[in-house]
Design an enzyme around this catalytic site. Structure first.
Site, PDB file in Angstrom:
ATOM      1  N   GLU A 152     -58.284 -20.981 -50.882  1.00 28.81           N
ATOM      2  CA  GLU A 152     -58.826 -21.809 -51.967  1.00 28.81           C
ATOM      3  C   GLU A 152     -60.337 -21.667 -52.116  1.00 28.81           C
ATOM      4  OE1 GLU A 152     -59.129 -26.512 -53.226  1.00 28.81           O
ATOM      5  OE2 GLU A 152     -57.764 -25.894 -51.636  1.00 28.81           O
ATOM      6  N   ASP A 153     -61.047 -21.550 -50.993  1.00 26.25           N
ATOM      7  CA  ASP A 153     -62.508 -21.654 -51.039  1.00 26.25           C
ATOM      8  C   ASP A 153     -63.256 -20.356 -50.742  1.00 26.25           C
ATOM      9  OD1 ASP A 153     -62.276 -24.319 -51.663  1.00 26.25           O
ATOM     10  OD2 ASP A 153     -62.393 -24.995 -49.595  1.00 26.25           O
TER      11      ASP A 153
END
Length: 729
Positions: free
Chosen positions: A76-77
Site C-alpha cells: 500500500e505504501d
C-alpha cells in the site's frame, strides 16, 4: 521502538523449531521498502510494522503471520507489489498481505463506500484464511495507540470505525484483551469528556479500590486453601468503556457506581469450578439474576467460565469469574489459543466449527451486492450478546440478545420464516415480537398463506432475518411495480393511439429505455410503477422513436407537461430553500438541491460522524451517527451524508452540567464561555434536593473539537461536578 530480536524471541518461545529466517528476511525487506518514511509522530515508519509483528508473535501466531505483519503496509505504501511478496516470501504470506491491503486503486464515490468495500474485502479474505483478520486487528491496535498524532476529525472517524467493526470482531473471536484495549482507546476519542471524567474518578478512588481488591483476593485464597482447592486468584478494576456502558444501561452517575471490581479464580478442572462457586455463594450473598453458566453452555466464540455477582465483605457488589487454566487461555486469546495448522499452516474457517457466525457472514458477503447494506448487516451480527434457546427436539440455537421467534424461524429456514404465523414459547402461544430468553423452548407455527410484511422488520434483530424479509419485500414490490407500470403505460398509450404492447414486442420500448438511461425495459416499466418517471414522458419518447418526422402527436402528449412540472415542483421560501454547502453537509451520492435540516435530538456539529434520514415531506434530517433515535429508524430510509469541510458558521450544541448549588456558579460558567467567545442560545436551570444544580446550555460552536475543548474548560471551574454533551433521547 521494538527490536526485531524481541519478535524473534517471542516466536521462538512459542515454537523452538520456528522458521526464524523467514521473519528475519521479512524484516530486512520491510526496512528497505520503508526506508526514509516516517509516521506523524516523527518515528521511523518501520516502528509500526515492528509493533504489529510483535503483537502477533506475543499472541503465538505462526511465522507466515508474523512475516505478513512486518510486510503488511509495503504494497500500500511503497512501490512493492503482491507479486514481489509472492516471489520472495511465498504465496501464503502474499495472500495474507493482499487480504490486509486496502483497495487503494479502485475509485469510490465517498469515504463510506470505500470503508464498506475495504471491510468487505477483508471479510472475503478471512473466508480463505483467518490470519488476515489477526494482522488487521494488530495493525488497528497499534494505529489506535498512536492516534494522538492524527487530526481531530480523523481521530473520531478511525475511532468510530474501530468501535463499530474491529472491537466487536475481536470480541466475537474471543480476543478479550485486544477487545478491551480497542474499546478503551476508541472511547477516549469518541467521548473524551466522559472518558476523562471516569479516568479522574478512578484515580481519585484507586487507593480505596486497591485495598478492597487486596482484601477480597486474600479472602478468596483463604477460602480455596481451607477447602484443599488449588488455584490462582486475581482482582482488577473494570476497564473504562465497560464502566461507561454500565452507567448508560443502568442510568447511574459515577458516584452511584459500585459494581466496578472483577475477580478471577483459576482452578485445575471443571468440578473445582463448581465447588468454588458453591463456596463463594456460601460465603457471600449472591445477587439475584446475576449468575451465568458459560461452562455448560459456552458462548459462540468458545468462551467458557462461571460468572456470579455477590455482595462482598465491604457491602460492595463484586463480580467473580471462575474457570480452568485452559478456559482462561481461551478467554484471553480466543482463536489464537487453539490455533489449527493444516495444509502447510493455512487455517480455514471450516476447521473452526464454533465460529458458525462467521460462515453466515461469508455467505451474506456473496449474497449482498450493496457494500453499505452489507456493513449494516455486519454490525447487527457483531454487536449483540447471545441467548441460547431450544427447538422442540432439544437442539440448542444461538441468537443475539433481544431476538424474537421470527429471528428463530428464519434461522431454521427461510421458508419457515416467510410462512411463520405464530410461535409457542415454553408451550404458550406468544406474539412474534416477544424477546427470547436463555433456556426458552421455541416452536414455530407456519401457514402457507402467510407472507412477510414491513412490520416484521421492526420485530427482528438478526441480519439474516432482516435481509430475507427485505429481499422478499423488494421482490414483491418490484413485481407489483412492473404490473402497475405496464398497466399505466398501456392505459395512457390508448388515449393517444400508441400501441405499447406492440412497441414492447418489437423493441421500440427498449430503445426508449436506453435513451432514458435505464438498463432494460423492465427497469423502465418498474420506474413508472414506482412513480419515478411519468407515463407521459415515456410515451413522448416512444412517439419520437416511432415517428421521428412527425412532432404533432409528441406535442399532444407533452401538452400539460409544464403544468405537471409546476404542480410537482417544491415550493421554496427564503427560509426553506434546499440547503447543502451552506450548512456544511453534502449527500454522499452527490445529489444537489435536497432540503436538509439538523436533528434537534442530537444537534450534530462538524467533526461528528453523521447520517441522514429521509423524512416524509421534510427532506433529509441529519443526525449524529450515535444518536439513540437512529436505532429505531427504518434502515431503508437512512442515507449516507458527510461534512463538506465548510465550518465557518456556528452550530447549536447542548451541554449538560451538574454543579454544586452555590452562588455564582452560573455566572462563572457564563464568564468562561464569554472568554472563549462562545454564545449561549438557551439556558435552563433546575435545583435538586441533594444540594446540586442541573444546567442545560445550548451553545454555538464551529465544530466538535471546539465543543470538547469548551467542556474541558467548564469542567475545570470550581464547584462543577460533571459536564457532558447532551443528547435528547
Amino acid at each position: 521502538m521494538i527490536r526485531i530480536q524481541e519478535i524473534l524471541d517471542k516466536v521462538a518461545a512459542h515454537n523452538q523449531e520456528a522458521n526464524l529466517e523467514l521473519i528475519q528476511r521479512a524484516y530486512v525487506f520491510a526496512a528497505s521498502a520503508h526506508a526514509g518514511q516516517t509516521r506523524l509522530s516523527g518515528e521511523p515508519y518501520l516502528s509500526h510494522p515492528l509493533a504489529v509483528a510483535y503483537t502477533l508473535a506475543d499472541m503465538g501466531f505462526d511465522e507466515p503471520t508474523v512475516a505478513a505483519g512486518l510486510l503488511h503496509d509495503t504494497v500500500e505504501d511503497t512501490g512493492t507489489t503482491i507479486e514481489d511478496i509472492d516471489e520472495q516470501f511465498g504465496e501464503e504470506v502474499a495472500d495474507i498481505v493482499d487480504g490486509v491491503t486496502k483497495i487503494s486503486m479502485i475509485p469510490f464515490e465517498n469515504k463510506e463506500e470505500a470503508q464498506a468495500e475495504n471491510i468487505r474485502k477483508m471479510i472475503l479474505a478471512m473466508s480463505h484464511d483467518m490470519r488476515v483478520l489477526m494482522v488487521k486487528l494488530a495493525d488497528r491496535l497499534h494505529n489506535m495507540r498512536t492516534l494522538d498524532f492524527q487530526k481531530a476529525h480523523k481521530q473520531r472517524r478511525i475511532a468510530q470505525e474501530t468501535m463499530d467493526i474491529y472491537a466487536p470482531l475481536a470480541n466475537r473471536l474471543g480476543l478479550y484483551i485486544m477487545k478491551r484495549d480497542l474499546e478503551d482507546l476508541s472511547f477516549k476519542y469518541l467521548r473524551p469528556d466522559i472518558y476523562n471524567q471516569i479516568d479522574l474518578w478512578l484515580e481519585k478512588h484507586q487507593v480505596v479500590e486497591k485495598q478492597i481488591i487486596e482484601k477480597v483476593v486474600n479472602l478468596l485464597k483463604d477460602l480455596l486453601a481451607s477447602n484443599d482447592l488449588h488455584g490462582e486468584v486475581y482482582g482488577r478494576i473494570k476497564h473504562k468503556y465497560s464502566i461507561y456502558k454500565k452507567m448508560q444501561s443502568q442510568s447511574l452517575t459515577l458516584d452511584e457506581m459500585h459494581d466496578i471490581m472483577a475477580f478471577r479464580v483459576i482452578v485445575e478442572d471443571i468440578k473445582d469450578c463448581y465447588a468454588v462457586l458453591g463456596l463463594v455463594h456460601s460465603q457471600w450473598k449472591p445477587v439475584h439474576g446475576r449468575f451465568k453458566d458459560y461452562i455448560s453452555m459456552p458462548k459462540a466464540n468458545g468462551y467458557q467460565s462461571l460468572h456470579t455477582t455477590v455482595i462482598g465483605p465491604e457491602g460492595e457488589r463484586i463480580e467473580i469469574q471462575i474457570r480452568t487454566e485452559e478456559m482462561h487461555r481461551q478467554a484471553e486469546h480466543g482463536i489464537a489459543a487453539h490455533w489449527l495448522y493444516k495444509e502447510k499452516g493455512r487455517v480455514h474457517t471450516r476447521d473452526l466449527e464454533q465460529f458458525s457466525w462467521l460462515r453466515e457472514i461469508f455467505e451474506r458477503q456473496r449474497e449482498e451486492a450493496d457494500s453499505r447494506e452489507f456493513m449494516h448487516a455486519l454490525k447487527l451480527d457483531l454487536f449483540k450478546d447471545e441467548v441460547y434457546v431450544y427447538t422442540p427436539a432439544g437442539d440448542v440455537k444461538e441468537l443475539p440478545e433481544g431476538a424474537t421467534p421470527l429471528d428463530f424461524a428464519y434461522m431454521i429456514h427461510t421458508k419457515v420464516g416467510h410462512h411463520c404465523s405464530g410461535a409457542k414459547i415454553n408451550g404458550r402461544l406468544m406474539p412474534l415480537g416477544t424477546p427470547l430468553k436463555n433456556g426458552d423452548t421455541v416452536e414455530i407455527i407456519t401457514d402457507n398463506a402467510r407472507s412477510p410484511n414491513r412490520d416484521w422488520l421492526k420485530m427482528v434483530k438478526t441480519a439474516r432475518a432482516r435481509n430475507r424479509i427485505q429481499h422478499y419485500l423488494r421482490t414483491e414490490e418490484r413485481a407489483h411495480a412492473l404490473v402497475l407500470g405496464r398497466d399505466m403505460l398501456e392505459k395512457e398509450g390508448r388515449k393517444v393511439s400508441l400501441n405499447v404492447p406492440r412497441a414492447l414486442k418489437e423493441g421500440q420500448l427498449a430503445l426508449v429505455a436506453g435513451e432514458l438511461n435505464f438498463e432494460n425495459v423492465d427497469e423502465l416499466i418498474a420506474a413508472v410503477g414506482y412513480a419515478h418517471i411519468t407515463p407521459r414522458r415515456v410515451l413522448n419518447r416512444l412517439y419520437a422513436v416511432l415517428h421521428p418526422d412527425d412532432p404533432s402527436l409528441a406535442a399532444a402528449i407533452s401538452q400539460g407537461k409544464e403544468k405537471e412540472k409546476e404542480k410537482d415542483a417544491p415550493k421554496e421560501s427564503k427560509d426553506d430553500a434546499p440547503r447543502k454547502a451552506a450548512d456544511g453537509i453534502s449527500l454522499s451520492d452527490g445529489v444537489d438541491g435536497v432540503l436538509m435540516r439538523f436533528a434537534k435530538c442530537c444537534n450534530p456539529v462538524p467533526g461528528d460522524p453523521v447520517i441522514g434520514y429521509i423524512s416524509r415531506g421534510m427532506g433529509i434530517t441529519v443526525h449524529r451517527a450515535d444518536c439513540p433515535n437512529v436505532a429505531n429508524m427504518e434502515p431503508e430510509r437512512l442515507i449516507s451524508v458527510h461534512w463538506d469541510g465548510q465550518e465557518e458558521k456556528p452550530y447549536d450544541a447542548v451541554i449538560f452540567i451538574i454543579a454544586e448549588n452555590q452562588p455564582g456558579v452560573l455566572a462563572q460558567v457564563a464568564a468562561a464561555l464569554a472568554q472563549q467567545q462562545i454564545n449561549i442560545n438557551e439556558l435552563s436551570c433546575k435545583s435538586l434536593v441533594d444540594g446540586r444544580t442541573e444546567l442545560h446550555l445550548t451553545i454555538q460552536v464551529r465544530n466538535a473539537s471546539q465543543l470538547y475543548d469548551i467542556i474541558e474548560i467548564i469542567r475545570k471551574q470550581p464547584h462543577i461536578l460533571e459536564v457532558v454533551r447532551d443528547t435528547d433521547e
